[in-house]
Design an enzyme around this catalytic site. Structure first.
Site, PDB file in Angstrom:
ATOM      1  N   HIS A  79       0.827  -1.209   0.000  1.00  0.00           N
ATOM      2  CA  HIS A  79       0.000   0.000   0.000  1.00  0.00           C
ATOM      3  C   HIS A  79       0.860   1.258   0.000  1.00  0.00           C
ATOM      4  O   HIS A  79       0.562   2.223  -0.702  1.00  0.00           O
ATOM      5  CB  HIS A  79      -0.931   0.000   1.206  1.00  0.00           C
ATOM      6  CG  HIS A  79      -1.978  -1.061   1.163  1.00  0.00           C
ATOM      7  ND1 HIS A  79      -2.766  -1.376   2.239  1.00  0.00           N
ATOM      8  CD2 HIS A  79      -2.365  -1.891   0.167  1.00  0.00           C
ATOM      9  CE1 HIS A  79      -3.599  -2.343   1.919  1.00  0.00           C
ATOM     10  NE2 HIS A  79      -3.370  -2.680   0.665  1.00  0.00           N
ATOM     11  N   HIS A 237      -9.174  -2.329  -6.198  1.00  0.00           N
ATOM     12  CA  HIS A 237      -8.096  -2.751  -5.312  1.00  0.00           C
ATOM     13  C   HIS A 237      -7.064  -3.595  -6.065  1.00  0.00           C
ATOM     14  O   HIS A 237      -5.871  -3.496  -5.803  1.00  0.00           O
ATOM     15  CB  HIS A 237      -8.618  -3.535  -4.113  1.00  0.00           C
ATOM     16  CG  HIS A 237      -7.528  -3.821  -3.128  1.00  0.00           C
ATOM     17  ND1 HIS A 237      -7.060  -2.877  -2.248  1.00  0.00           N
ATOM     18  CD2 HIS A 237      -6.764  -4.923  -2.935  1.00  0.00           C
ATOM     19  CE1 HIS A 237      -6.069  -3.383  -1.546  1.00  0.00           C
ATOM     20  NE2 HIS A 237      -5.870  -4.632  -1.942  1.00  0.00           N
ATOM     21  N   ASP A 241      -3.189  -3.008  -6.362  1.00  0.00           N
ATOM     22  CA  ASP A 241      -2.187  -4.070  -6.256  1.00  0.00           C
ATOM     23  C   ASP A 241      -1.134  -3.943  -7.358  1.00  0.00           C
ATOM     24  O   ASP A 241       0.070  -4.031  -7.108  1.00  0.00           O
ATOM     25  CB  ASP A 241      -2.849  -5.446  -6.425  1.00  0.00           C
ATOM     26  CG  ASP A 241      -3.657  -5.889  -5.230  1.00  0.00           C
ATOM     27  OD1 ASP A 241      -3.668  -5.183  -4.206  1.00  0.00           O
ATOM     28  OD2 ASP A 241      -4.292  -6.958  -5.329  1.00  0.00           O
ATOM     29  N   HIS A 264      -0.603 -10.768  -7.238  1.00  0.00           N
ATOM     30  CA  HIS A 264       0.802 -10.441  -7.026  1.00  0.00           C
ATOM     31  C   HIS A 264       1.755 -11.329  -7.834  1.00  0.00           C
ATOM     32  O   HIS A 264       2.708 -10.850  -8.438  1.00  0.00           O
ATOM     33  CB  HIS A 264       1.143 -10.550  -5.541  1.00  0.00           C
ATOM     34  CG  HIS A 264       0.359  -9.628  -4.672  1.00  0.00           C
ATOM     35  ND1 HIS A 264       0.321  -8.270  -4.852  1.00  0.00           N
ATOM     36  CD2 HIS A 264      -0.444  -9.873  -3.603  1.00  0.00           C
ATOM     37  CE1 HIS A 264      -0.449  -7.714  -3.945  1.00  0.00           C
ATOM     38  NE2 HIS A 264      -0.923  -8.669  -3.171  1.00  0.00           N
TER      39      HIS A 264
END
Length: 312
Positions: A79, A237, A241, A264
């Site tokens: 973040h 979101h 990422d 990820h």
């Protein structure tokens, strides 16, 4: 065109999403070519310097980690990295007294607000950019990701979940500081009730709560009483990422990153593939002067999980 740092000190306090332990984080202005560097204060009083670049990253299941996972490291940095990348901060020292970042409210909003309050300071040195020259694509278990040439920094993210609360969602936009703030910075991490007990048993998600995560039931309901911040908060979101994962490239990327059912691990594999092909990119100083990439430290991506509850 020029490197930037923050105008003043910034402090944060919170708990780690996995450890549940308290943590203090301080961001300090840094000199040119410092990059983003963590100064980890361990219990023995020793400070470990850990650069937030891919060659110092480690493969973990639920978050991005820099340092040695079996020793001194800082986890769940995604973040903060996304916020610094989007706002345009190149050089910062991040002092931290625990091995995991504070989760805050599960997104980048607090970081962005604090960075804007601290201000951005232009520095004397030119910034380096990684310009994508040709398409590079990777596939993983029915998902795919690719880089392709583009005049700016663009993200095209598509997700497709069986859970009725998510389904198929798409986010496409060129990245700017303002667009990140409005579209992505407040989109929270999310996970599924079915995974909670398994994570707890494994010693993870001990600091997770409805205050910092969107939780989904097996029957497709959003458990959080306040509901969603956006109808498509989940893909937003995932785009956050992707911004955070790209921030470990070692240079700001000029190109379009597109993914389908990404996470990820896929983000990292795509970046690895791009950086492994020296004909696929060049390192430049804007607007056009070419820099020989061989003279710089190698840029190597780091892998992290592709599916399941996300901590970014």
């Amino acid at each position: 065109m020029f490197q930037q740092t923050i105008g003043s000190r910034v402090d944060f306090e919170g708990v780690g999403v996995h450890s549940g332990l308290p943590v203090r984080l301080t961001l300090l202005p840094a000199e040119v070519d410092t990059g983003i560097v963590f100064h980890l204060l361990e219990d023995d009083g020793f400070v470990h310097e850990i650069p937030a670049v891919s060659r110092h990253s480690a493969l973990t299941d639920l978050s991005t980690v820099v340092g040695d996972p079996r020793g001194s490291h800082v986890s769940t940095i995604e973040h903060l990295m996304a916020a610094l990348y989007a706002v345009g901060i190149d050089n910062v020292v991040a002092q931290i007294d625990a091995r995991e970042m504070p989760i805050l409210d599960g997104c980048s909003a607090h970081y962005v607000a604090a960075l804007n309050e601290a201000g951005v300071v232009r520095q004397a040195a030119k910034r380096r950019y990684l310009r994508v020259l040709k398409p590079v694509r990777v596939e993983l278990n029915g998902a795919y990701a690719e880089y392709r040439p583009h005049a700016g920094t663009r993200f095209e993210i598509e997700i497709d979940f069986a859970n009725a609360a998510i389904g198929r969602q798409v986010y496409r936009a060129d990245l700017t500081a303002e667009r990140f703030r409005k579209d992505l910075s407040t989109a929270r991490t999310f996970g599924f009730m079915a995974d909670v007990e398994r994570l707890w048993a494994a010693g993870y998600a001990l600091g997770s709560s409805l205050e910092n995560s969107v939780v989904l039931s097996d029957d497709g309901r959003v458990v959080n009483p306040e509901g969603l911040r956006f109808e498509d908060e989940f893909v937003r979101h995932k785009a956050l990422d992707a911004v955070g994962d790209q921030a470990l490239a070692g240079a700001r990327v000029l190109g379009c990153y597109k993914s389908y059912r990404g996470g990820h691990r896929l983000n990292a594999l795509a970046l690895q593939a791009l950086l492994a092909d020296r004909k696929a990119y060049e390192i430049v100083e804007m607007p056009s002067r070419r820099v020989d990439p061989v003279r710089h430290a190698p840029l190597v991506a780091v892998a992290a999980p592709a599916y399941g509850p996300q901590t970014l």
